[in-house]
Design an enzyme around this catalytic site. Structure first.
Site, PDB file in Angstrom:
ATOM      1  N   SER A 304       0.849  -1.053  -0.148  1.00 26.48           N
ATOM      2  CA  SER A 304      -0.067   0.156   0.147  1.00 26.48           C
ATOM      3  C   SER A 304       0.812   1.264   0.047  1.00 26.48           C
ATOM      4  O   SER A 304       0.068   2.400  -0.509  1.00 26.48           O
ATOM      5  CB  SER A 304      -0.893  -0.002   1.175  1.00 26.48           C
TER       6      SER A 304
HETATM    7  C1  59J Z   1      -3.253  -7.635   3.327  1.00 27.36           C
HETATM    8  C2  59J Z   1      -2.043  -8.181   0.533  1.00 27.36           C
HETATM    9  C3  59J Z   1      -1.437  -9.738  -1.171  1.00 27.36           C
HETATM   10  C4  59J Z   1      -1.062  -9.620  -2.630  1.00 27.36           C
HETATM   11  C5  59J Z   1      -4.283  -8.610   3.143  1.00 27.36           C
HETATM   12  C6  59J Z   1      -2.700  -7.460   4.798  1.00 27.36           C
HETATM   13  C7  59J Z   1      -3.095  -8.360  -1.568  1.00 27.36           C
HETATM   14  C8  59J Z   1      -3.416  -8.916  -2.874  1.00 27.36           C
HETATM   15  C9  59J Z   1      -2.132 -10.402  -4.657  1.00 27.36           C
HETATM   16  C10 59J Z   1      -4.585  -9.468   3.910  1.00 27.36           C
HETATM   17  C11 59J Z   1      -3.127  -8.379   5.547  1.00 27.36           C
HETATM   18  C12 59J Z   1      -4.284  -9.300   5.170  1.00 27.36           C
HETATM   19  C13 59J Z   1      -1.391  -9.536  -5.613  1.00 27.36           C
HETATM   20  S1  59J Z   1      -5.467  -4.384   5.272  1.00 27.36           S
HETATM   21  O1  59J Z   1      -1.603  -2.541   3.446  1.00 27.36           O
HETATM   22  O2  59J Z   1      -4.358  -5.156   1.384  1.00 27.36           O
HETATM   23  O3  59J Z   1      -1.833  -1.363   7.077  1.00 27.36           O
HETATM   24  O4  59J Z   1      -3.351  -1.104   8.682  1.00 27.36           O
HETATM   25  O5  59J Z   1      -1.209  -8.592   1.336  1.00 27.36           O
HETATM   26  O6  59J Z   1      -4.279  -7.609  -1.229  1.00 27.36           O
HETATM   27  O7  59J Z   1      -4.132  -8.686  -3.603  1.00 27.36           O
HETATM   28  O8  59J Z   1      -4.411 -10.269   6.238  1.00 27.36           O
HETATM   29  N1  59J Z   1      -3.707  -2.307   5.329  1.00 27.36           N
HETATM   30  N2  59J Z   1      -3.176  -4.257   3.321  1.00 27.36           N
HETATM   31  N3  59J Z   1      -2.921  -7.430   0.933  1.00 27.36           N
HETATM   32  N4  59J Z   1      -2.229  -8.856  -0.705  1.00 27.36           N
HETATM   33  N5  59J Z   1      -2.163  -9.536  -3.252  1.00 27.36           N
HETATM   34  C14 59J Z   1      -4.622  -2.986   4.450  1.00 27.36           C
HETATM   35  C15 59J Z   1      -3.873  -3.131   3.210  1.00 27.36           C
HETATM   36  C16 59J Z   1      -2.871  -2.108   3.171  1.00 27.36           C
HETATM   37  C17 59J Z   1      -4.068  -2.240   6.769  1.00 27.36           C
HETATM   38  C18 59J Z   1      -5.122  -2.840   7.711  1.00 27.36           C
HETATM   39  C19 59J Z   1      -5.206  -4.426   7.093  1.00 27.36           C
HETATM   40  C20 59J Z   1      -3.748  -5.500   2.159  1.00 27.36           C
HETATM   41  C21 59J Z   1      -6.237  -1.962   7.607  1.00 27.36           C
HETATM   42  C22 59J Z   1      -2.777  -6.638   2.136  1.00 27.36           C
HETATM   43  C23 59J Z   1      -3.039  -1.576   7.509  1.00 27.36           C
HETATM   44  O9  59J Z   1      -3.198  -0.860   3.139  1.00 27.36           O
END
Ligand code: 59J
Length: 577
Positions: A304
């Site tokens: 992200s």
């Molecule tokens: C995620 C991913 C993996 C790769 C998902 C993190 C994807 C994806 C395929 C599930 C934990 C989790 C290419 S979410 O960083 O979306 O920082 O406070 O690792 O999505 O499509 O159990 N961040 N993170 N995704 N993958 N592939 C959010 C987000 C981020 C947060 C929380 C939790 C993901 C709100 C991450 C944070 O912004």
């Protein structure tokens, strides 16, 4: 007159014994010729036939050319604080042929060296036919003097330098190390080895048969000391960054982590810390993982923290505004059989809220709505997929997908940070564009004497928009509020990234926690990236694990750099008194 003279003298020139004299003359002539002949043969013998032997013997015993160690340059921080210095040491060596058979003397030598006489004897036996063998390398001059003062035959000292790193484990990976011969093996010690090394000198000396110095004849060449290297690092910030990173890695029971802080205007690396680390002054039992300067040599999937950079590409199309609303319901979508999910169903989100909630769906909507290669080209412009050219050995260029085939699913994942790899240093440099009104500064490990060339990476108005959006991301009530620094406005983005499993998929329960921050917002001075690798405590979100490290490190840095606060300090915690 001359006539009469000749006549007068002639009789006296012929002695009566003349007949006998003729025989003697020939005898004498013969003897002289013989002697001359013998001499000639001997001369030829000495000069031609035995020459190399004699000269070798003579020189080996008496005349020698000795090398004079050149002082290795110092590595300092930006204010001249020493990070790597060479101190004089003495290496003791022996000529095994000259070491006495006498037991008492060998016992004295072993004792003075602090080793067992058995092991000394074993080594002497191994080098029996050699004329040189180290007894002990790199002793303090005082300790070596105590051994040399015993006056034992066959024991000599050789002046050298030894590298010492006053900051120990704090800057270990950045600086790297030299080997026992003072040659750079890793890190900046390797990258700038020839500059730091200098040129050894030479002198002609006369020595006796025991190898003792009789006379210093003359200097053939003076040792030319190596140059000093001034790093961009601010030692105060480096110590503080290392301490906070180490504490966070321990608290969260993580595998490791890295932190890099850049001067937002110059790209100078003010701090660069890694965990695990090692003590460069005592490398016994060192863990090879500790050697990696992860911030520079390791590329990882950033997740992200890429969203603000992709957001810049979207805003540059002129088709959106930070307050433009996107529909992200129902919180998931399928593209080419691949499912993209948000943490929750956020429904309608402004672009600012897409960053605040870190919506993968929101970023996907944008990516598929703008020209196919817009996000990829923005990343390239921000230096991703290219070597940062800091000169650090093994520096990673990261990798971007090829623009030739970019299916919709790839365009989507690229916009929320997957399907590419970047180093922490590259992320930091990319964010300088957000901090600097669109101008990116390349990172520099060395202190700069003039402002660097910048790269126009983002439209100025768009960069300012993104900076203000990132101010919203860290406000109280968001997942990233723990990044806040009292007295200063800050901007930043979290990331929680599932780690890849090595077999093409993602691990269920292993994450990287990331935070990238800019401070202060009113006139950005520093850009900081914090990455904690695989936290195994109760928390693993970037906002919970990495953001607090940013808060402490950026807070201390702003105060140490005398940056004026740009926000009144509000009492957020009521005390119970
Ligand atoms: C995620 C991913 C993996 C790769 C998902 C993190 C994807 C994806 C395929 C599930 C934990 C989790 C290419 S979410 O960083 O979306 O920082 O406070 O690792 O999505 O499509 O159990 N961040 N993170 N995704 N993958 N592939 C959010 C987000 C981020 C947060 C929380 C939790 C993901 C709100 C991450 C944070 O912004």
């Amino acid at each position: 007159m001359s006539e009469s003279n000749r006549r007068a003298t002639t009789p006296r020139r012929r002695p009566p014994s003349e007949p006998l004299g003729a025989g003697r003359y020939w005898l004498m002539l013969g003897l002289v010729m013989l002697a001359l002949g013998a001499l000639a043969v001997r001369i030829v013998d000495l000069h031609v036939i035995d020459r190399t032997f004699l000269q070798g013997q003579g020189d080996a015993r008496t005349l020698r050319t000795e090398s004079i160690s050149a002082h290795r340059g110092m590595i300092t921080d930006r204010y001249g604080e020493p990070l790597a210095i060479s101190t004089p040491v003495v290496s003791l060596w022996a000529n095994p042929e000259q070491i006495p058979e006498d037991n008492i003397q060998r016992l004295m030598l072993a004792q003075a060296l602090g080793i067992k006489v058995d092991s000394l004897d074993k080594r002497l036996e191994r080098y029996r036919n050699k004329e040189f063998m180290y007894l002990r390398r790199q002793m303090t001059p005082e300790a070596a003097k105590r051994v040399l003062d015993l006056g034992l035959p066959g024991v000599y000292g050789q002046n050298e330098y030894r590298r010492y790193y006053p900051s120990g484990e704090v800057s270990a990976q950045l600086l790297g190390v030299t080997d026992v011969d003072d040659q750079g093996q890793e890190g900046l010690e390797l990258a700038y080895n020839s500059y730091l090394t200098g040129t050894p000198g030479k002198r002609r000396v006369l020595k006796d048969r025991r190898g003792r110095l009789v006379r210093d004849l003359h200097l053939l060449r003076e040792a030319d000391p190596g140059g000093d290297l001034t790093l961009a690092i601010d030692q105060r910030l480096q110590y503080m960054a290392y301490r906070e990173l180490k504490a966070a890695v321990n608290e969260n029971n993580a595998d490791g982590g890295t932190l890099v802080m850049l001067d937002a205007h110059t790209g100078e690396v003010l701090a660069m810390a890694n965990q695990p680390s090692y003590n460069p002054n005592n490398r016994a039992g060192l863990d090879p993982h500790g050697l990696r300067n992860q911030a520079v040599v390791d590329a990882f999937e950033p997740g992200s923290v890429m969203k603000p950079l992709a957001m810049a590409a979207a805003l540059e199309t002129g088709r959106y505004h930070p307050s433009t609303i996107l529909d992200t319901a129902p919180g998931w979508m399928r593209i080419d059989g691949f499912t993209i999910r948000d943490f929750r169903n956020y429904k309608d989100l402004s672009l600012t809220d897409v960053l605040v909630k870190s919506s993968n769906i929101g970023m996907t909507r944008l990516a598929l709505d703008i020209p196919e290669t817009a996000v990829l080209e923005k990343y390239q412009r921000l230096g991703l997929g290219q070597s940062p050219e800091t000169g650090y050995p093994g520096e990673s260029a990261g990798s971007l997908p090829s623009p030739i085939r970019l299916p919709r699913s790839k365009r989507a994942t690229l916009a929320y940070g997957y399907g590419l790899s970047v180093s922490a240093l590259q992320i930091a440099s990319a964010y300088t564009a957000i901090a600097n009104g669109g101008k990116r500064v390349p990172p520099s490990l060395l202190k700069l004497n003039e402002p660097p060339l910048t790269i126009d990476a983002i439209e100025p108005g768009v960069a300012d928009d993104v900076l203000n959006m990132l101010d919203q991301v860290v406000q109280p009530g968001t997942g990233a509020h723990r990044a806040l620094v009292p007295g200063y406005r800050i901007a930043g983005k979290t990331g929680t990234v599932r780690k890849t499993s090595g077999t093409g998929g993602y691990k269920e329960d292993a994450y990287r926690s990331v935070f990238v921050g800019i401070a202060p917002v009113s006139n950005p001075r520093i850009v900081t990236v914090v990455m904690i690798d695989h936290p195994k405590g109760d928390e693993y979100y970037g906002g919970a694990v990495a953001a607090p490290v940013f808060s402490r490190v950026a807070g201390s840095a702003l105060r140490l750099l005398d940056v004026p606060p740009d926000q009144p300090v509000v009492a957020t915690e009521a005390t119970d008194s």
